[in-house]
Every structure is written in C-alpha cells, then in structure tokens.
Scaffold this active site. Sequence first.
Site, PDB file in Angstrom:
ATOM      1  N   ASP A   1       3.844  -5.976   3.651  1.00 51.44           N
ATOM      2  CA  ASP A   1       3.515  -4.575   3.935  1.00 51.44           C
ATOM      3  C   ASP A   1       3.159  -4.391   5.406  1.00 51.44           C
ATOM      4  O   ASP A   1       3.705  -3.517   6.092  1.00 51.44           O
ATOM      5  CB  ASP A   1       2.341  -4.128   3.060  1.00 51.44           C
ATOM      6  CG  ASP A   1       1.916  -2.717   3.402  1.00 51.44           C
ATOM      7  OD1 ASP A   1       1.274  -2.533   4.456  1.00 51.44           O
ATOM      8  OD2 ASP A   1       2.262  -1.791   2.662  1.00 51.44           O
TER       9      ASP A   1
ATOM     10  N   PHE B   1       0.840  -1.201   0.000  1.00 51.99           N
ATOM     11  CA  PHE B   1       0.000   0.000   0.000  1.00 51.99           C
ATOM     12  C   PHE B   1       0.879   1.257   0.000  1.00 51.99           C
ATOM     13  O   PHE B   1       1.609   1.491   0.957  1.00 51.99           O
ATOM     14  CB  PHE B   1      -0.924  -0.026   1.213  1.00 51.99           C
ATOM     15  CG  PHE B   1      -1.510  -1.388   1.426  1.00 51.99           C
ATOM     16  CD1 PHE B   1      -1.194  -2.137   2.546  1.00 51.99           C
ATOM     17  CD2 PHE B   1      -2.310  -1.966   0.452  1.00 51.99           C
ATOM     18  CE1 PHE B   1      -1.695  -3.428   2.717  1.00 51.99           C
ATOM     19  CE2 PHE B   1      -2.824  -3.250   0.614  1.00 51.99           C
ATOM     20  CZ  PHE B   1      -2.509  -3.979   1.750  1.00 51.99           C
TER      21      PHE B   1
ATOM     22  N   ASP C   1       1.802   4.286   0.845  1.00 52.83           N
ATOM     23  CA  ASP C   1       1.512   5.375   1.792  1.00 52.83           C
ATOM     24  C   ASP C   1       2.773   6.217   1.947  1.00 52.83           C
ATOM     25  O   ASP C   1       3.592   6.290   1.042  1.00 52.83           O
ATOM     26  CB  ASP C   1       1.095   4.764   3.133  1.00 52.83           C
ATOM     27  CG  ASP C   1       2.283   4.123   3.845  1.00 52.83           C
ATOM     28  OD1 ASP C   1       2.390   4.259   5.070  1.00 52.83           O
ATOM     29  OD2 ASP C   1       3.123   3.521   3.155  1.00 52.83           O
TER      30      ASP C   1
ATOM     31  N   ASP D   1       4.421  -2.169  10.579  1.00 54.68           N
ATOM     32  CA  ASP D   1       4.574  -2.315  12.043  1.00 54.68           C
ATOM     33  C   ASP D   1       6.027  -2.079  12.437  1.00 54.68           C
ATOM     34  O   ASP D   1       6.318  -1.435  13.446  1.00 54.68           O
ATOM     35  CB  ASP D   1       4.132  -3.728  12.493  1.00 54.68           C
ATOM     36  CG  ASP D   1       2.618  -3.887  12.437  1.00 54.68           C
ATOM     37  OD1 ASP D   1       2.156  -5.031  12.374  1.00 54.68           O
ATOM     38  OD2 ASP D   1       1.897  -2.861  12.440  1.00 54.68           O
TER      39      ASP D   1
HETATM   40  N1  LIG Z   1       1.472   0.671   3.778  1.00 54.05           N
HETATM   41  C1  LIG Z   1       0.625   0.751   4.819  1.00 54.05           C
HETATM   42  N2  LIG Z   1       0.123   1.951   5.149  1.00 54.05           N
HETATM   43  C2  LIG Z   1      -0.714   1.984   6.216  1.00 54.05           C
HETATM   44  C3  LIG Z   1      -1.085   0.859   6.947  1.00 54.05           C
HETATM   45  C4  LIG Z   1      -1.966   1.329   7.960  1.00 54.05           C
HETATM   46  C5  LIG Z   1      -2.631   0.563   9.051  1.00 54.05           C
HETATM   47  N3  LIG Z   1      -3.190  -0.631   8.533  1.00 54.05           N
HETATM   48  C6  LIG Z   1      -2.809  -1.840   9.177  1.00 54.05           C
HETATM   49  C7  LIG Z   1      -1.849  -1.693  10.268  1.00 54.05           C
HETATM   50  C8  LIG Z   1      -2.150  -2.513  11.259  1.00 54.05           C
HETATM   51  C9  LIG Z   1      -3.355  -3.265  10.928  1.00 54.05           C
HETATM   52  O1  LIG Z   1      -2.959  -4.510  10.406  1.00 54.05           O
HETATM   53  C10 LIG Z   1      -3.991  -2.423   9.833  1.00 54.05           C
HETATM   54  O2  LIG Z   1      -4.650  -3.196   8.896  1.00 54.05           O
HETATM   55  C11 LIG Z   1      -2.100   2.694   7.798  1.00 54.05           C
HETATM   56  N4  LIG Z   1      -1.341   3.040   6.754  1.00 54.05           N
HETATM   57  C12 LIG Z   1      -1.017   4.367   6.258  1.00 54.05           C
HETATM   58  O3  LIG Z   1       0.128   4.792   7.012  1.00 54.05           O
HETATM   59  C13 LIG Z   1       0.044   6.216   7.230  1.00 54.05           C
HETATM   60  C14 LIG Z   1      -0.139   6.440   8.720  1.00 54.05           C
HETATM   61  O4  LIG Z   1       1.101   6.141   9.352  1.00 54.05           O
HETATM   62  P1  LIG Z   1       1.332   6.768  10.827  1.00 54.05           P
HETATM   63  O5  LIG Z   1       1.282   8.304  10.621  1.00 54.05           O
HETATM   64  O6  LIG Z   1       2.683   6.226  11.225  1.00 54.05           O
HETATM   65  O7  LIG Z   1       0.191   6.264  11.677  1.00 54.05           O
HETATM   66  C15 LIG Z   1      -1.172   6.685   6.440  1.00 54.05           C
HETATM   67  O8  LIG Z   1      -0.805   6.942   5.101  1.00 54.05           O
HETATM   68  C16 LIG Z   1      -2.052   5.438   6.468  1.00 54.05           C
HETATM   69  O9  LIG Z   1      -2.986   5.424   5.404  1.00 54.05           O
HETATM   70  C17 LIG Z   1      -0.540  -0.392   6.568  1.00 54.05           C
HETATM   71  O10 LIG Z   1      -0.792  -1.466   7.143  1.00 54.05           O
HETATM   72  N5  LIG Z   1       0.302  -0.389   5.487  1.00 54.05           N
END
Ligand SMILES: Nc1nc2c(c(CN[C@H]3C=C[C@H](O)[C@@H]3O)cn2[C@@H]2O[C@H](COP(=O)(O)O)[C@@H](O)[C@H]2O)c(=O)[nH]1
Length: 341
Positions: free
Chosen positions: A314, A237, A239, A319
Amino acid sequence: MEAPLPPRESAKFVADRSQDVIVEKAGVYRVAEMLLEKVPDREFGVGGWKSLHELNPQEADEDAVNWVFVADTLNFSFWSEEEDRKCMVQYKGKMHSGYWALCAAINRALDQGIPLTRPSYYATVTLDQLQHILHSDTDVPMPLIEERHQILNETGKILLEKFGGSFLNCVRKSDKSAQKLLSLIVENFPSYRDVAVYQGKRISFYKRAQILVADTWCVLEGKGDGCFSDISSITMFADYRLPQVLAYLGAIRYSDELLKKLLKGEMFPSGDKQEVEIRGCSVWCVELIRDQLLKLVEKRGVKIGVDINSILLDFYLWDYARDHREDMKGIPFHRTRCIYY
Ligand SMILES: Nc1nc2c(c(CN[C@H]3C=C[C@H](O)[C@@H]3O)cn2[C@@H]2O[C@H](COP(=O)(O)O)[C@@H](O)[C@H]2O)c(=O)[nH]1
C-alpha cells in the site's frame, strides 16, 4: 448489534459480489511483476516510512507515537473540487498538498510552540485556533475543518480519560497484537468506525484505524512496543488514491456506467453501493497482488530482507500514485466527502 466482518473478509465478500468494479487477474499479475523488482530495495521495508518522508517523525519515542495518532485522527478527505485549486501548506520552503499538507501544518504548529500532539491541548482546542493551525497558504482551506475540530476534541478527551493522555498506553494494552490494537482503536474512538452495509451484511474497512496501526508499527521501526506479531494481517487502506492507481495500472476495472459517473466527478455518499465496491475490490486486489508477489519471489528465488505485507504494498502504491499524478490525470478518483478516508 452483530460485529461487522473484519476488513479482509469484508473485502472478499464485496469482491465476490461486486457488479460495477472488477478485479483484473492479468492486471494483478502485471503489478506483482512490477513490484518484484522493487522489493529488494531498502526503502521497501519499515525504514522507508522515515527515510522517504521527511515530514514523518524521525524519532521512535512517545512524542513520535502521539504525533502519528493526531495525524491519523485527521487523515481524511484532502481532495479538492478542482485539481488545480487546492489547499497547500508551506513548510521549510516547500509547498505540500493533500495528506502532506496536514503533516506540514502539524509540524508548523509544533515549530511555533503549539503543543498540537498533546491531548490536553487538542481536547479543548477551539475552532478558531484549529483554523489558524491548519490554515492553507492558498485561498482554498483544508476541507471539513468543523468535523476535524469535533473529532480532535472528542478524541483528545477519550485519550485523557481512558489512556492517561498518551496513545502509547493504548499501544501497550495491545500485547503487541495488531488486531488487538485495531479493536482497541475502533472500540474506544468513534471517528475510526469506518463500517458499511453491503447486500445486507455489515462490513468494515477501518481505513484510518488500520493505517494508524501501520504508522505506529513504522514510527516504532517494528521494534519494542511496535513489534506486532500479526502485522501482516492488516489490509491495504481503502482511501481514494489506491483505487485510482490500481485502475491506472489495470488491476481493477470499472463498469461503463460507473466510469461515466466517475469521469463526471459525481459525488458518492459514504456507504453507497458503488463506493463500497470501489473500496472493497481495491482492498481485495492488493491482497491478490501480495499473494501473487509472494509466489513470484518463491519461484524466482528473489532474495528479500523483508516480510512482504499489504501495508508495504500500500505505501509503495500510494507513493507511486503521488509520483505519477500527471500520468494518472485521465483516471478519475471517486469523490466521497467523509471523515473515514
Ligand atoms: N492507502 C493509503 N492512503 C493514504 C496513505 C496516506 C499517507 N500515509 C503514508 C504515506 C507516507 C507515509 O508512509 C504515511 O504513513 C494518506 N492516505 C490517504 O490518501 C488520501 C490523500 O491522498 P492525497 O490527496 O494524494 O494526499 C486520503 O484519503 C488519505 O487518508 C497511505 O499510505 N496509503
């Protein structure tokens, strides 16, 4: 208008032409080696989504699916101008920031009897009500509140009109295909249309749409309506955290010119050439890490109980970025303020 390239092909298209972001083969190998010893861990599979994250729903019912839909509809742009002044939400005695602040606020509302995951509620929730629901326990509010309000109203109305008021109905129209569900999401919900034009080509990242498919897969524990035959076709994803952690691990590298802009904290408009290269190369980098990891598993005869896919890589790397925030301080993340990630 022609449909954009699908996300995986888009990532390769960008990575093959990128000028300011490079995928480092040596770094890809190193990350694959690092992940190899993690893969046998129980948490590496679908189960980790619940066991590692207390704020995620622990059930696998229709309410849990509709919780995921609201969370991923609002899952964007939590970064703050100053790292030490940011929106935080307290929930059950713990302070949460970033994405987890959103989850904490959703659970706080539900505990207060506010039916935030019900589309009949959020289709007409007012801006004032939403500001109260998402209020920060610091003096820094959650970014883009107005956009979140507009998106919730729009998305709630569509879910009521087209899917009988439950995202589970949308999931059931996908015939257990992740790609079909991805198409249903981007065709029906405008705020999920995360696309760009790069060197004259329309490309897609669909970051929130893909993570919605992934989170639906996880909340349903990969079973029943969530047993997607092609779940491994979903990419990482794109981000703002994954590029940061991939740069920290040496799997991607920035040109001097781009690094200078990142270190200055410059803003990048959504769809900017360098922003697209950061996102595209990061997605492609994780695809290469997965390929390399699968080769290592094969070569070393490592026993694993899970199909390794880009979602699990991812989640692990996201994490990891959370747990290594301090160590990663020197590595900038790119600042784009938008509703797509
Ligand atoms: N690549 C990717 N980006 C993800 C997630 C998650 C949370 N999802 C999973 C996580 C645990 C559970 O398993 C959820 O399913 C949020 N984001 C993105 O990160 C950014 C926020 O970051 P910070 O400001 O540090 O909280 C924002 O763009 C947000 O859209 C992911 O998993 N992968």
